[in-house]
Scaffold this active site. Structure first.
Site, short mmCIF file in Angstrom:
data_model
loop_
_atom_site.label_atom_id
_atom_site.label_comp_id
_atom_site.label_asym_id
_atom_site.label_seq_id
_atom_site.Cartn_x
_atom_site.Cartn_y
_atom_site.Cartn_z
N ARG A 60 0.84 -1.20 0.00
CA ARG A 60 0.00 0.00 0.00
C ARG A 60 0.87 1.25 0.00
O ARG A 60 2.04 1.21 0.36
CB ARG A 60 -0.89 0.03 1.25
CG ARG A 60 -2.06 -0.93 1.21
CD ARG A 60 -2.87 -0.87 2.49
NE ARG A 60 -2.02 -1.06 3.65
CZ ARG A 60 -1.56 -0.09 4.42
NH1 ARG A 60 -1.90 1.18 4.19
NH2 ARG A 60 -0.77 -0.36 5.44
N LYS A 201 -8.37 -2.62 1.75
CA LYS A 201 -8.18 -1.65 2.81
C LYS A 201 -8.97 -0.36 2.54
O LYS A 201 -9.26 0.39 3.47
CB LYS A 201 -6.68 -1.36 3.00
CG LYS A 201 -5.93 -2.49 3.74
CD LYS A 201 -6.48 -2.74 5.13
CE LYS A 201 -5.60 -3.44 6.13
NZ LYS A 201 -5.16 -4.78 5.89
N HIS A 221 -8.76 -3.80 13.52
CA HIS A 221 -7.77 -4.43 12.64
C HIS A 221 -7.25 -5.66 13.38
O HIS A 221 -6.24 -5.60 14.07
CB HIS A 221 -6.64 -3.43 12.36
CG HIS A 221 -5.66 -3.92 11.34
ND1 HIS A 221 -4.32 -3.61 11.39
CD2 HIS A 221 -5.82 -4.69 10.24
CE1 HIS A 221 -3.70 -4.17 10.36
NE2 HIS A 221 -4.58 -4.83 9.66
N SER A 239 1.04 -4.98 10.57
CA SER A 239 1.43 -5.89 9.50
C SER A 239 2.64 -6.73 9.90
O SER A 239 3.62 -6.22 10.44
CB SER A 239 1.76 -5.07 8.25
OG SER A 239 1.99 -5.94 7.19
N LYS A 243 -1.21 -11.87 12.77
CA LYS A 243 -2.68 -12.01 12.81
C LYS A 243 -3.14 -13.21 11.99
O LYS A 243 -3.89 -14.06 12.48
CB LYS A 243 -3.37 -10.74 12.27
CG LYS A 243 -3.23 -9.52 13.13
CD LYS A 243 -4.03 -8.35 12.58
CE LYS A 243 -3.57 -7.90 11.20
NZ LYS A 243 -2.16 -7.47 11.13
N THR A 244 -2.69 -13.25 10.74
CA THR A 244 -3.14 -14.33 9.85
C THR A 244 -2.57 -15.67 10.31
O THR A 244 -3.30 -16.66 10.43
CB THR A 244 -2.73 -14.02 8.40
OG1 THR A 244 -3.33 -12.78 8.02
CG2 THR A 244 -3.18 -15.11 7.45
N ASP A 258 -8.33 -10.55 9.35
CA ASP A 258 -7.79 -9.18 9.31
C ASP A 258 -8.72 -8.05 9.79
O ASP A 258 -8.23 -7.06 10.30
CB ASP A 258 -7.35 -8.87 7.88
CG ASP A 258 -6.38 -7.71 7.78
OD1 ASP A 258 -5.39 -7.70 8.54
OD2 ASP A 258 -6.60 -6.81 6.95
N ARG A 323 2.42 -12.31 -1.26
CA ARG A 323 1.11 -12.57 -0.64
C ARG A 323 0.33 -13.63 -1.39
O ARG A 323 0.59 -13.89 -2.56
CB ARG A 323 0.26 -11.30 -0.69
CG ARG A 323 0.75 -10.17 0.16
CD ARG A 323 0.04 -10.16 1.49
NE ARG A 323 0.53 -9.10 2.34
CZ ARG A 323 0.09 -8.86 3.57
NH1 ARG A 323 -0.87 -9.62 4.08
NH2 ARG A 323 0.58 -7.91 4.29
P1 ATP Z 1 -0.92 -8.17 7.69
O1 ATP Z 1 -1.69 -7.16 8.50
O2 ATP Z 1 0.06 -7.51 6.79
O3 ATP Z 1 -1.80 -9.15 6.98
P2 ATP Z 1 -0.34 -10.18 9.75
O4 ATP Z 1 -0.41 -9.63 11.13
O5 ATP Z 1 -1.48 -10.99 9.29
O6 ATP Z 1 0.02 -8.99 8.72
P3 ATP Z 1 1.17 -12.55 9.19
O7 ATP Z 1 0.75 -12.65 7.75
O8 ATP Z 1 0.56 -13.52 10.14
O9 ATP Z 1 0.98 -11.06 9.70
O10 ATP Z 1 2.74 -12.62 9.22
C1 ATP Z 1 3.55 -13.06 10.27
C2 ATP Z 1 4.84 -13.57 9.64
O11 ATP Z 1 5.82 -13.79 10.62
C3 ATP Z 1 4.62 -14.88 8.91
O12 ATP Z 1 5.42 -14.88 7.76
C4 ATP Z 1 5.10 -15.90 9.95
O13 ATP Z 1 5.56 -17.09 9.36
C5 ATP Z 1 6.25 -15.13 10.59
N1 ATP Z 1 6.59 -15.53 11.98
C6 ATP Z 1 7.80 -15.92 12.41
N2 ATP Z 1 7.81 -16.17 13.72
C7 ATP Z 1 6.56 -15.92 14.17
C8 ATP Z 1 5.96 -15.99 15.47
N3 ATP Z 1 6.64 -16.36 16.54
N4 ATP Z 1 4.64 -15.68 15.55
C9 ATP Z 1 3.95 -15.28 14.48
N5 ATP Z 1 4.47 -15.18 13.23
C10 ATP Z 1 5.78 -15.51 13.07
MN MN Z 2 -2.82 -10.80 7.67
#
Ligand code: ATP
Ligand code: MN
Length: 538
Positions: A60, A201, A221, A239, A243-244, A258, A323
């Site tokens: 973004r 978004k 969020h 980010s 979360k995911t 999300d 992604r």
């Molecule tokens: P966005 O808002 O951009 O979608 P998000 O909060 O959903 O971000 P994730 O897509 O879950 O973030 O990304 C977390 C990344 O960190 C993943 O690539 C995951 O494999 C990595 N990672 C490494 N160690 C950890 C951990 N201890 N806990 C969570 N994620 C981890």
């Molecule tokens: Mn996510």
């Protein structure tokens, strides 16, 4: 199985000012996939997923996100660097240019909706220049039934023209790309960027205004899932904090990854119908559910395929922000519909690259409010030359770029809901342990998952003080033991083996917290202010 509607009706785009378009209305994802490949706009990966490149933008562009200043928004929006005002007449002029640009072209149109709770449903019409962006809308928004489509009355419209370049001097934009929300006209106008995240978004930002202002509902969020006992958990975080990843848990039903709303009627609902996961370093061992969701129907963005169509998830030569989007049904264990009751546990996820926050700690209500307003995570020392230290990054409500109102408004709503529902709030550091970025390592996903499971299964006593250590700097309650996690990992100081540097670094972070909080102090009562770190270096 997803029900791929075959639709025979079509629509005209003349009312939008798009003339003479060859309208491709409500095509199935298979058709959009095929058209994308035929036109040479994407490739099929060996998994069956569609792989596309989003072009110049692979993320973004928050500096190019505007809100039209009009009667609805002028006294309500928190104007500034995040919510940049845009002139209503300039919007009309730019809109006309965009629809002229889209005229005489093949255009992909999709009717869909946001908000999985019937009472909050927001009908959306998405008008795309590219077939794969339209398939993204299929994946990410909720999919109406054929019956619902018959009398479909679109409320908001997304006009998405990645190939249109604005002329900043004439159009009032900052540069050639833009994402503009117009609340009077109910339009999200996106141009000059093919990054699909702008589409989802855009609607998220619209809902972050509409729901609190008109529907007494808190937009968040966060991701959400629910256990067998109907116990909802939600995960806030910026980010990359998890979360995911962490909401996709085989033992719990996924509500969404999300964006959610928390209603005055004690329920939580997903805004979306799909997930948008990061795939950097994705492995089947660590994240089997997400890995297996990458099949026909999913869209991979900005990944590198080898000659056989296999994805190399380690290859970040286009971007670190690789992604995949997929309909939520690609995950096996999901909650249908995507709703839940008041959450029992809230997790604030932070990727602390200083490595000083405990991997898990329990927050008091004032600490929860303080951390929600602060929205801390860290940016790691990146590929930029000369940046060797992690940078603290604060984003109010764990999502400031998407929040049109003052953060205090969302914080007040959350505080009230937290107190009323008696929810437990946990701060989870998914970032570094054993030292800062460069010295320590990222927390093992296995451990983070074990800590979260322990909370959700009730294996971490809630407030037996003997079981907790109050962190001398952050004031948060750090459990002494946690099933599935080596005890030494639970104390960040112990993992450093260097007390002096640990405290120095912790103070660096607390000072950053204090500095950031100054701008909110006037809006926050003593109760919230007390929730901050307890000690600062002077
Ligand atoms: P966005 O808002 O951009 O979608 P998000 O909060 O959903 O971000 P994730 O897509 O879950 O973030 O990304 C977390 C990344 O960190 C993943 O690539 C995951 O494999 C990595 N990672 C490494 N160690 C950890 C951990 N201890 N806990 C969570 N994620 C981890
Ligand atoms: Mn996510």
């Amino acid at each position: 199985m997803i029900n791929y509607n075959q639709v025979t009706k079509t629509i005209s785009l003349e009312v939008y000012g798009i003339k003479n378009a060859n309208v491709q209305y409500q095509l199935s994802p298979e058709q959009l996939h095929e058209i994308t490949v035929e036109k040479g706009l994407g490739k099929e990966a060996s998994s069956g997923a569609l792989a596309v490149n989003t072009g110049e933008f692979t993320g973004r562009s928050p500096k190019d996100r505007f809100i039209v200043k009009d009667d609805i928004t002028k006294d309500r929006v928190w104007w500034g660097d995040i919510n940049i005002p845009f002139d209503a007449d300039k919007f009309d002029a730019l809109y006309n240019k965009v629809v002229n640009y889209l005229s005489n072209k093949e255009i992909f149109v999709r009717d869909s909706y946001a908000c999985a709770d019937e009472d909050y449903k927001l009908n959306i019409r998405v008008i795309n220049e590219y077939p794969w962006s339209n398939q993204f809308a299929y994946n990410m928004f909720l999919r109406p039934t054929e019956e619902e489509l018959k009398g479909f009355d679109p409320e908001w419209t997304v006009v998405n023209a990645p190939g249109f370049m604005a002329n900043p001097e004439e159009d009032g934009t900052r540069q050639h790309n833009f994402a503009i929300l117009n609340f009077s006209k109910k339009i999200a106008l996106i141009g000059g960027t093919g990054y699909t995240g702008e589409i989802k978004k855009g609607i998220f930002s619209a809902l972050n205004f509409i729901l609190p202002v008109f529907k007494n509902t808190l937009p968040m969020h966060c991701s959400a899932n629910v256990g067998k006992e109907g116990d909802t958990a939600i995960f806030f975080g910026l980010s990359g904090t998890g979360k995911t990843t962490l909401s996709t848990d085989p033992n719990r039903s996924l509500i969404g990854d999300d964006e959610h709303g928390w209603t005055a009627g004690n329920s939580v609902f997903n805004f979306e119908g799909g997930c948008y996961a990061k795939v950097i370093n994705l492995s089947r061992d660590n994240e089997p559910e997400i890995y297996d969701a990458i099949k026909k129907g999913a869209i991979l963005e900005n990944v590198i395929l080898d000659k056989d169509g296999h994805v190399n998830f380690e290859d970040i030569s286009i971007t670190q922000n690789t992604r995949v989007s997929y309909p939520i049904e690609h995950i096996e264990n999901i909650q249908v519909p995507s709703t839940g009751k008041n959450p029992k546990n809230i997790f604030f996820l932070t990727a602390d690259a200083f490595g000083v926050l405990p991997p898990i700690s329990k927050l008091t209500p004032s600490q929860a409010a303080y951390h929600f307003i602060s929205g801390y995570t860290a940016k790691v020392a990146g590929t930029e030359a000369g940046v060797v230290e992690p940078q603290p990054s604060f984003s109010a409500c764990f999502g400031a770029p998407f929040m049109p109102l003052h953060p205090a408004k969302y914080a007040e709503m959350l505080s009230e809901k937290m107190i009323k529902s008696g929810v437990n709030v946990w701060l989870v550091n998914t970032g570094w342990t054993g030292g800062p970025y460069g010295v320590g390592t990222r927390m093992k996903l296995k451990y983070t998952r074990a800590m979260i499971s322990a909370v959700l299964n009730g294996d971490l006593g809630l407030y037996n003080y003997d079981d907790y250590h109050i962190h001398s700097v952050f004031g948060v309650a750090q459990p002494r033991e946690c099933p599935g996690v080596p005890t030494s990992v639970l104390s960040p100081r112990a993992t450093w083996n260097d007390d002096e540097n640990y405290y120095k670094t912790a103070f660096k972070l607390t000072n950053a917290f204090r500095e950031n909080f100054k701008k909110f102090e006037a809006h926050c009562n003593e109760e919230i202010r007390r929730g901050g770190p307890q000690r600062y270096a002077f």
